[in-house]
Design a protein around this motif. Structure first.
Motif, PDB file in Angstrom:
ATOM      1  N   GLU A  97       0.664  -1.111  -0.033  1.00 50.53           N
ATOM      2  CA  GLU A  97      -0.024   0.032   0.081  1.00 50.53           C
ATOM      3  C   GLU A  97       0.905   1.183   0.085  1.00 50.53           C
ATOM      4  O   GLU A  97       2.109   1.033   0.390  1.00 50.53           O
ATOM      5  N   LEU A  98       0.418   2.511  -0.319  1.00 45.67           N
ATOM      6  CA  LEU A  98       1.010   3.482  -0.290  1.00 45.67           C
ATOM      7  C   LEU A  98       1.773   4.017   0.794  1.00 45.67           C
ATOM      8  O   LEU A  98       2.880   4.558   0.957  1.00 45.67           O
ATOM      9  N   GLU A  99       1.156   3.774   1.949  1.00 44.39           N
ATOM     10  CA  GLU A  99       1.689   4.203   3.469  1.00 44.39           C
ATOM     11  C   GLU A  99       2.988   3.295   3.877  1.00 44.39           C
ATOM     12  O   GLU A  99       3.370   3.512   4.729  1.00 44.39           O
ATOM     13  N   ASP A 100       3.054   2.232   2.961  1.00 42.87           N
ATOM     14  CA  ASP A 100       4.223   1.256   3.461  1.00 42.87           C
ATOM     15  C   ASP A 100       5.595   1.812   2.721  1.00 42.87           C
ATOM     16  O   ASP A 100       6.702   1.224   3.059  1.00 42.87           O
ATOM     17  N   SER A 101       5.371   3.028   2.044  1.00 40.26           N
ATOM     18  CA  SER A 101       6.641   3.470   1.567  1.00 40.26           C
ATOM     19  C   SER A 101       7.467   4.187   2.753  1.00 40.26           C
ATOM     20  O   SER A 101       6.832   4.644   3.924  1.00 40.26           O
ATOM     21  N   GLY A 102       8.942   3.979   2.743  1.00 38.27           N
ATOM     22  CA  GLY A 102       9.619   4.217   3.719  1.00 38.27           C
ATOM     23  C   GLY A 102      10.981   3.505   3.609  1.00 38.27           C
ATOM     24  O   GLY A 102      11.244   2.842   2.599  1.00 38.27           O
ATOM     25  N   VAL A 103      11.863   3.738   4.597  1.00 40.63           N
ATOM     26  CA  VAL A 103      13.355   3.037   4.596  1.00 40.63           C
ATOM     27  C   VAL A 103      13.129   2.141   5.578  1.00 40.63           C
ATOM     28  O   VAL A 103      12.833   2.124   6.684  1.00 40.63           O
ATOM     29  N   TYR A 104      13.368   0.765   5.016  1.00 45.63           N
ATOM     30  CA  TYR A 104      13.403  -0.522   6.051  1.00 45.63           C
ATOM     31  C   TYR A 104      15.072  -0.472   6.429  1.00 45.63           C
ATOM     32  O   TYR A 104      15.702  -0.911   5.417  1.00 45.63           O
ATOM     33  N   PHE A 105      15.023  -0.715   7.672  1.00 42.61           N
ATOM     34  CA  PHE A 105      16.493  -0.985   8.231  1.00 42.61           C
ATOM     35  C   PHE A 105      16.356  -2.364   8.755  1.00 42.61           C
ATOM     36  O   PHE A 105      15.539  -2.711   9.771  1.00 42.61           O
ATOM     37  N   CYS A 106      17.647  -3.028   8.587  1.00 44.47           N
ATOM     38  CA  CYS A 106      17.798  -4.307   9.378  1.00 44.47           C
ATOM     39  C   CYS A 106      18.931  -4.186  10.131  1.00 44.47           C
ATOM     40  O   CYS A 106      19.964  -3.435   9.776  1.00 44.47           O
ATOM     41  N   ALA A 107      18.774  -4.384  11.420  1.00 44.23           N
ATOM     42  CA  ALA A 107      20.257  -4.433  12.430  1.00 44.23           C
ATOM     43  C   ALA A 107      20.279  -5.869  12.978  1.00 44.23           C
ATOM     44  O   ALA A 107      19.293  -6.707  13.008  1.00 44.23           O
ATOM     45  N   SER A 108      21.687  -6.128  13.359  1.00 39.57           N
ATOM     46  CA  SER A 108      21.813  -7.332  14.135  1.00 39.57           C
ATOM     47  C   SER A 108      22.845  -6.988  15.301  1.00 39.57           C
ATOM     48  O   SER A 108      23.481  -5.902  15.394  1.00 39.57           O
ATOM     49  N   SER A 109      22.716  -7.892  16.180  1.00 38.77           N
ATOM     50  CA  SER A 109      23.394  -7.720  17.391  1.00 38.77           C
ATOM     51  C   SER A 109      23.855  -9.121  18.167  1.00 38.77           C
ATOM     52  O   SER A 109      22.970 -10.155  17.808  1.00 38.77           O
ATOM     53  N   GLU A 110      25.118  -9.253  18.841  1.00 36.82           N
ATOM     54  CA  GLU A 110      25.356 -10.333  19.453  1.00 36.82           C
ATOM     55  C   GLU A 110      24.244 -10.653  20.779  1.00 36.82           C
ATOM     56  O   GLU A 110      23.842 -11.876  20.951  1.00 36.82           O
ATOM     57  N   PHE A 111      24.166  -9.319  21.383  1.00 34.86           N
ATOM     58  CA  PHE A 111      23.261  -9.511  22.747  1.00 34.86           C
ATOM     59  C   PHE A 111      22.235  -8.588  22.395  1.00 34.86           C
ATOM     60  O   PHE A 111      22.208  -7.632  21.762  1.00 34.86           O
ATOM     61  N   ARG A 112      20.852  -8.735  23.335  1.00 36.03           N
ATOM     62  CA  ARG A 112      19.883  -7.962  23.128  1.00 36.03           C
ATOM     63  C   ARG A 112      19.864  -6.512  23.522  1.00 36.03           C
ATOM     64  O   ARG A 112      20.822  -6.492  24.621  1.00 36.03           O
TER      65      ARG A 112
END
Lengths: 111, 114
Positions: free
Chosen positions: B83-98
């Motif tokens: 949908e139109l409102e889904d536009s944006g920048v999607y980031f992924c991140a990872s970490s060893e610990f929470r």
């Protein structure tokens, strides 16, 4: 509801003109306060974590401080390469370990 | 050490189409997070994986979003139908610990739905 508010939204400085960015937070039981730097087209890059009021962290021209309600990122004698968006995020104790981000301060340093 | 890799870097799709975003975390990082930034707004949490399991999906906006993490390695985020409102920048991140300390973010996927 947890909230993180950053000010100003945008800041223009001359090279060498020191200033501070503010991050106010309302989080029940702060576990950690994080500062990130984000360059255009890149993801946020971790800078600092502050855990308790009174704590300070430094890295080159940047110094982050923390009180019970806000954090400051002090930039001393900035250079053009310090231009970026600076984000803060607050993590509360317990729960899901997911920090709440502010909208960021866009910093431009003119030579 | 290789960082977090996301692709595509940009995607333009029409409303109603399907898009799949991919994230390759840092090797050995059990924790993988998806975030989204809509223009003018703050970065918002979507989902957290620990290995292949969904630890927290409270930020997923609706059932048009489906995230998977195969064998605890790479992750995909599918939007169907967009949908139109889904536009944006999607980031992924990872970490060893929470927690936010030591998150490594990817460069993001800029999604534009027209």
């Amino acid at each position: 509801e947890d909230q993180v508010t950053q000010s100003p939204e945008a800041l223009r400085l001359q090279e060498g003109e020191s200033s501070s960015l503010n991050c106010s937070y309302t989080v029940s039981g702060l576990r950690g306060l994080f500062w990130y730097r984000q360059d255009p087209g890149k993801g946020p890059e971790f800078l600092f974590t502050l855990y308790s009021a009174g704590e300070e962290k430094e890295k080159e021209r940047l110094k982050a401080t923390l009180t019970k309600k806000e954090s400051f990122l002090h930039i001393t004698a900035p250079k053009p390469e310090d231009s970026a968006t600076y984000l803060c995020a607050a993590l509360k104790s317990g729960g899901s370990y997911i920090p709440t981000f502010g909208r960021g301060t866009s910093l431009i340093v003119h030579p | 050490e290789a960082g977090v890799t996301q692709f595509p870097s940009h995607s333009v799709i029409e409303k109603g189409q399907t898009v799949t975003l991919r994230c390759d975390p840092i090797s050995g990082h059990d924790n993988l997070y998806w975030y989204r930034r809509v223009m003018g707004k703050e970065i918002k949490f979507l989902l957290h994986f620990v290995k292949e399991s969904k630890q927290d999906e409270s930020g997923m906006p609706n059932n048009r979003f489906l995230a998977e993490r195969t064998g605890g390695t790479y992750s995909t985020l599918k939007v169907q139908p967009a949908e139109l409102e889904d536009s944006g920048v999607y980031f992924c991140a990872s970490s060893e610990f929470r927690g936010g300390d030591g998150y490594t973010f990817g460069s993001g996927t800029r999604l534009t739905v027209v």
